[in-house]
Structures are given as structure tokens and as C-alpha cells.
Design a protein around this motif. Structure first.
Motif, PDB file in Angstrom:
ATOM      1  N   LEU A  27       0.843  -1.190   0.000  1.00 39.25           N
ATOM      2  CA  LEU A  27       0.000   0.000   0.000  1.00 39.25           C
ATOM      3  C   LEU A  27       0.882   1.245   0.000  1.00 39.25           C
ATOM      4  N   ARG A  28       0.351   2.341  -0.531  1.00 38.85           N
ATOM      5  CA  ARG A  28       1.068   3.612  -0.550  1.00 38.85           C
ATOM      6  C   ARG A  28       0.332   4.621   0.320  1.00 38.85           C
ATOM      7  N   GLU A  40     -11.206  12.452  12.610  1.00 39.72           N
ATOM      8  CA  GLU A  40      -9.832  12.269  12.142  1.00 39.72           C
ATOM      9  C   GLU A  40      -9.689  10.907  11.488  1.00 39.72           C
ATOM     10  N   LEU A  41      -8.832  10.866  10.473  1.00 37.73           N
ATOM     11  CA  LEU A  41      -8.490   9.616   9.808  1.00 37.73           C
ATOM     12  C   LEU A  41      -7.029   9.313  10.128  1.00 37.73           C
ATOM     13  N   ASP A  42      -6.770   8.165  10.720  1.00 39.69           N
ATOM     14  CA  ASP A  42      -5.407   7.819  11.110  1.00 39.69           C
ATOM     15  C   ASP A  42      -4.497   7.718   9.895  1.00 39.69           C
ATOM     16  N   LEU A  43      -4.869   6.846   8.962  1.00 40.13           N
ATOM     17  CA  LEU A  43      -4.090   6.647   7.746  1.00 40.13           C
ATOM     18  C   LEU A  43      -5.040   6.596   6.555  1.00 40.13           C
ATOM     19  N   VAL A  44      -4.645   7.249   5.479  1.00 39.74           N
ATOM     20  CA  VAL A  44      -5.357   7.110   4.210  1.00 39.74           C
ATOM     21  C   VAL A  44      -4.312   6.580   3.235  1.00 39.74           C
ATOM     22  N   MET A  45      -4.596   5.409   2.680  1.00 33.57           N
ATOM     23  CA  MET A  45      -3.610   4.730   1.844  1.00 33.57           C
ATOM     24  C   MET A  45      -4.245   4.304   0.527  1.00 33.57           C
ATOM     25  N   LEU A  46      -3.393   3.935  -0.399  1.00 33.57           N
ATOM     26  CA  LEU A  46      -3.848   3.481  -1.702  1.00 33.57           C
ATOM     27  C   LEU A  46      -3.417   2.036  -1.888  1.00 33.57           C
ATOM     28  N   ASP A  47      -4.385   1.154  -2.148  1.00 39.42           N
ATOM     29  CA  ASP A  47      -4.140  -0.257  -2.417  1.00 39.42           C
ATOM     30  C   ASP A  47      -4.565  -0.496  -3.861  1.00 39.42           C
ATOM     31  N   ALA A  48      -3.598  -0.532  -4.781  1.00 36.96           N
ATOM     32  CA  ALA A  48      -3.857  -0.523  -6.219  1.00 36.96           C
ATOM     33  C   ALA A  48      -4.617   0.765  -6.526  1.00 36.96           C
ATOM     34  N   VAL A  51      -8.868   3.551  -2.471  1.00 36.49           N
ATOM     35  CA  VAL A  51      -8.520   4.408  -1.341  1.00 36.49           C
ATOM     36  C   VAL A  51      -8.930   3.672  -0.070  1.00 36.49           C
ATOM     37  N   VAL A  52      -7.980   3.497   0.837  1.00 35.44           N
ATOM     38  CA  VAL A  52      -8.212   2.732   2.058  1.00 35.44           C
ATOM     39  C   VAL A  52      -8.097   3.663   3.258  1.00 35.44           C
ATOM     40  N   PHE A  53      -9.181   3.758   4.010  1.00 31.91           N
ATOM     41  CA  PHE A  53      -9.200   4.528   5.249  1.00 31.91           C
ATOM     42  C   PHE A  53      -8.906   3.539   6.373  1.00 31.91           C
ATOM     43  N   LYS A  95     -13.357   9.475  -7.258  1.00 31.45           N
ATOM     44  CA  LYS A  95     -13.870   8.476  -8.202  1.00 31.45           C
ATOM     45  C   LYS A  95     -13.272   7.084  -7.973  1.00 31.45           C
ATOM     46  N   HIS A  96     -12.366   6.980  -7.022  1.00 33.81           N
ATOM     47  CA  HIS A  96     -11.755   5.684  -6.720  1.00 33.81           C
ATOM     48  C   HIS A  96     -12.661   4.864  -5.800  1.00 33.81           C
ATOM     49  N   PRO A  97     -12.616   3.545  -5.915  1.00 34.89           N
ATOM     50  CA  PRO A  97     -13.317   2.730  -4.920  1.00 34.89           C
ATOM     51  C   PRO A  97     -12.667   2.944  -3.548  1.00 34.89           C
ATOM     52  N   CYS A  98     -13.458   2.767  -2.504  1.00 36.88           N
ATOM     53  CA  CYS A  98     -12.964   2.993  -1.137  1.00 36.88           C
ATOM     54  C   CYS A  98     -13.300   1.796  -0.259  1.00 36.88           C
ATOM     55  N   ARG A  99     -12.529   1.671   0.812  1.00 38.40           N
ATOM     56  CA  ARG A  99     -12.856   0.675   1.828  1.00 38.40           C
ATOM     57  C   ARG A  99     -12.311   1.150   3.169  1.00 38.40           C
ATOM     58  N   PHE A 100     -12.825   0.528   4.227  1.00 41.68           N
ATOM     59  CA  PHE A 100     -12.410   0.838   5.588  1.00 41.68           C
ATOM     60  C   PHE A 100     -11.734  -0.393   6.180  1.00 41.68           C
TER      61      PHE A 100
END
Length: 124
Positions: A27-28, A40-48, A51-53, A95-100
Motif C-alpha cells: 500500500l502507498r 480524524e483519519l489515522d491513515l489514508v492509503m492506496l491499495d492498487a 482508497v483505504v481509510f 472516483k476511486h473505490p474505497c474501503r475501511f
């Protein structure tokens, strides 16, 4: 290692540990400790392209429930609201898919921290 001298440093150490772990998984990091009036969001990352919260939870012991169980319905709602604000302010990710996800960290004396990565821990 996690410094337990203060609650704030413990939280930062846990987030750094989780971030390093997720980077090792490919992840980036987009941002960390992103905040708005609603949360607050601890980390917001990109998995492919997703967008991952990431909510990072640390518990020294499970006397009042474990780290993962501490992300209750109320906390999930706050995270969803904050994520929505993030996507509105950072429109390039809208416009990216997201997940938690949740990274639950437990730490017993004289042993290394144990990380439990729960992908898609809850739905918005």
C-alpha cells in the motif's frame, strides 16, 4: 517498538508501526492524521486503485475488549463522515473505490506487538 510512556506517543508509535506494515504489503501512503471538524483519519492509503481509510487501534490488554472490538458503530459512523469530508476536499480521490480497514495492535509485556489487519472491516 511501542513507547508506552504517554497515550499520545503510544498512538503515534502504533500508527507508525501500522503504516510501515501496510507499506510492506504494497500500500502507498496518501496522508496520515487527516482531520476535519467532524473527525480524524489515522491513515489514508492506496491499495492498487482503492482508497483505504485505516483506523489504527492499540490495546495493551483486552480487559475492556480488544482493539478491533473498540471500533464500534459510533466510531464507524465518525470515520465514514470524516472519509466523506476527505473525498470532498481531495476530489482527485473521489472516483476511486474505497474501503475501511482496521489495524488492531495488541502488545503483551516481553513480546513484540501483534498486528491484526482487518480488510474491509465495515461498510460505509
Amino acid at each position: 517498538m511501542i513507547d508506552r510512556s504517554s497515550k499520545q506517543s503510544t498512538g503515534k508509535d502504533a500508527e507508525a508501526l501500522a503504516c510501515d506494515f501496510l507499506k510492506q504489503q504494497g500500500l502507498r501512503l496518501i496522508t496520515q492524521n487527516w482531520s476535519c471538524r467532524r473527525g480524524e483519519l489515522d491513515l489514508v492509503m492506496l491499495d492498487a486503485d482503492t482508497v483505504v481509510f485505516v483506523e489504527v487501534r492499540y490495546r495493551r490488554h483486552s480487559g475492556w475488549g480488544g482493539a478491533a472490538e473498540s471500533v464500534d458503530r459510533r466510531k464507524q459512523q465518525k470515520l465514514c463522515i470524516a472519509a466523506n469530508h476527505f473525498l470532498q476536499q481531495e476530489s482527485r480521490w473521489g472516483k476511486h473505490p474505497c474501503r475501511f480497514d482496521v489495524i488492531a495492535i495488541s502488545h503483551k509485556p516481553d513480546s513484540p506487538p501483534q498486528l491484526n489487519w482487518i480488510k474491509n472491516a465495515f461498510d460505509a
